[in-house]
Motif scaffolding. Structure first.
Motif, PDB file in Angstrom:
ATOM      1  N   LEU A 142     -10.835   4.747   3.899  1.00  0.00           N
ATOM      2  CA  LEU A 142     -10.778   3.353   3.689  1.00  0.00           C
ATOM      3  C   LEU A 142     -12.053   2.907   2.993  1.00  0.00           C
ATOM      4  CD1 LEU A 142      -9.761   2.204   7.364  1.00  0.00           C
ATOM      5  CD2 LEU A 142      -8.411   1.764   5.353  1.00  0.00           C
ATOM      6  N   THR A 174      -4.780   5.826   2.832  1.00  0.00           N
ATOM      7  CA  THR A 174      -5.921   4.921   3.474  1.00  0.00           C
ATOM      8  C   THR A 174      -6.833   4.746   2.168  1.00  0.00           C
ATOM      9  OG1 THR A 174      -6.910   7.273   3.573  1.00  0.00           O
ATOM     10  CG2 THR A 174      -5.995   6.299   5.596  1.00  0.00           C
ATOM     11  N   THR A 175      -6.978   5.480   1.096  1.00  0.00           N
ATOM     12  CA  THR A 175      -7.865   5.030   0.012  1.00  0.00           C
ATOM     13  C   THR A 175      -6.977   3.967  -0.735  1.00  0.00           C
ATOM     14  OG1 THR A 175      -8.177   7.306  -0.345  1.00  0.00           O
ATOM     15  CG2 THR A 175      -8.623   5.840  -2.350  1.00  0.00           C
ATOM     16  N   THR A 233       1.051  -1.228   0.052  1.00  0.00           N
ATOM     17  CA  THR A 233       0.069  -0.146  -0.057  1.00  0.00           C
ATOM     18  C   THR A 233       0.827   1.315  -0.006  1.00  0.00           C
ATOM     19  OG1 THR A 233      -1.864  -1.230   1.159  1.00  0.00           O
ATOM     20  CG2 THR A 233      -1.845   1.185   1.255  1.00  0.00           C
ATOM     21  N   GLY A 285      -7.645   1.009   1.484  1.00  0.00           N
ATOM     22  CA  GLY A 285      -8.876   0.482   1.387  1.00  0.00           C
ATOM     23  C   GLY A 285      -9.086  -0.516   0.302  1.00  0.00           C
ATOM     24  N   ILE A 336      -9.894   8.946   8.157  1.00  0.00           N
ATOM     25  CA  ILE A 336      -9.432   7.625   7.727  1.00  0.00           C
ATOM     26  C   ILE A 336     -10.497   6.745   7.184  1.00  0.00           C
ATOM     27  CG2 ILE A 336      -8.352   5.761   8.839  1.00  0.00           C
ATOM     28  CD1 ILE A 336      -6.748   7.728  10.740  1.00  0.00           C
ATOM     29  N   TRP A 337     -11.719   7.073   7.781  1.00  0.00           N
ATOM     30  CA  TRP A 337     -12.721   5.967   7.528  1.00  0.00           C
ATOM     31  C   TRP A 337     -13.168   6.215   6.210  1.00  0.00           C
ATOM     32  CZ3 TRP A 337     -15.240   1.655   8.040  1.00  0.00           C
ATOM     33  CH2 TRP A 337     -16.170   1.255   7.727  1.00  0.00           C
TER      34      TRP A 337
END
Length: 349
Positions: free
Chosen positions: A217, A128-129, A116, A132, A213-214
């Protein structure tokens, strides 16, 4: 009041403990299982079996199919990244997959983080993307293994139930844990507290960071439902797992007695061994070394009764060779990957 020096020492001890738990436990399990594997085994006889029984042309086919599965994984991931606006080449993504397996040999479960970070840095994208999308990639693998496992249960239920029945206390312990009121009560309490903090302090720095962050993701994870090329993604998934299963079949064909297992018991025996070795990868170890061989030996043992000569020594020789070849290839491909990355960075500078 704690002295600053004592506080520093305490932090160092905690960091050391975390490091040992994260990396020491898998190494210990790997070494312990490998020791148990070779204990009581005549290494000279094992080498003689490999040298005289193995047809390395089938091993070569096995390697090509395993590499093909890794290329299919990279091609599938490229579809997800492209939907996120990240235009990574198949070559770079394939190298990232090679590097992942090499890193996991040294630091279990860290290869995905490295992959990542490598892609995110190279294409200047949010970590984070990209992470995810990698989580979605791994979830797809989990679902695929679950489907294969259920299909195998339907075809060879008695053999797999026998395997699970080897540790009845552990299975009952897991079931009691999953049905524990304390577990579900703790999950409910943590959920309520998290929701309350989120609603009570929506503008706090911690909540904002977690929200970002969420979002990253979820963006990388959910893209699979809206991206173009869903059928192409599904096709690569079939190719990926088809290559892995056929690759194991080629490994079986490299030894006369393991080939006889397929001759007598058909494709079901191959699937049973594939499922067992796939489940063994859940055990924390370096690249599956140790658990993989034990799972393979047990799987072959379910079908060894009608095949004279297919004893533990023979099965150990086969399992050790099959995994050793893949491990060595992962090391070579990983070294090639890191050398290419270093040269690429130097050329850009």
């Amino acid at each position: 009041m704690q002295h600053p020096r004592q506080h520093t020492i305490s932090n160092h001890r905690i960091s050391l403990l975390r490091f040992l738990l994260k990396y020491g436990v898998p190494v210990t399990i790997t070494v312990g299982l490998c020791y148990m594997l070779v204990k009581g085994t005549d290494l000279h006889e094992m080498w003689h079996t490999i040298r005289t029984e193995c047809d390395f042309r089938w091993i070569g086919a096995n390697l090509l199919l395993v590499i093909g599965a890794q290329v299919a994984r990279a091609a599938r991931w490229r579809l997800q990244l492209r939907a996120l606006g990240i235009k990574a080449s198949l070559w770079v993504l394939t190298l990232s997959v090679f590097g992942t397996y090499a890193v996991n040999l040294v630091f279990p479960r860290l290869g995905e983080i490295w992959r990542t970070g490598f892609i995110a840095e190279r294409h200047r994208s949010p970590f984070t993307t990209v992470f995810g999308s990698m989580v979605a990639d791994r979830l797809a693998d989990t679902i695929a293994v679950a489907i294969i496992t259920l299909a195998t249960f339907a075809m060879a239920g008695p053999q797999l139930m026998s395997y699970l029945g080897q540790n009845p206390d552990r299975i009952s312990g897991i079931l009691s844990l999953l049905t524990s009121p304390l577990l579900w009560g703790s999950i409910a309490a943590c959920t309520v507290i998290a929701v309350w903090l989120y609603l009570r302090y929506p503008d706090s720095k911690a909540v904002s960071s977690l929200r970002n962050i969420w979002k990253g993701l979820w963006k990388g994870f959910a893209v699979i439902t809206s991206m173009r090329g869903k059928w192409e993604w599904f096709f690569y998934t079939l190719v990926l797992w088809g290559c892995y299963i056929l690759g194991l079949g080629c490994a079986f064909m490299s030894f006369p007695l393991t080939a006889e297992v397929i001759t007598q018991h058909g494709f079901t025996a191959l699937l049973v061994c594939f499922v067992l070795t796939s489940l063994s990868m859940l055990v924390p170890s370096n690249g599956g070394i140790g658990p993989w061989q034990w799972a393979m030996i047990f799987g072959l043992g379910l079908y060894s009764a009608g095949i004279p000569g297919l004893d533990k020594g023979y099965m150990t020789s086969f399992a050790n060779l099959a995994l050793s070849v893949q491990t060595i290839s992962s090391i070579i491909l990983g070294l090639f990957t890191f050398a290419w990355i270093a040269l690429d960075k130097r050329s850009k500078k």
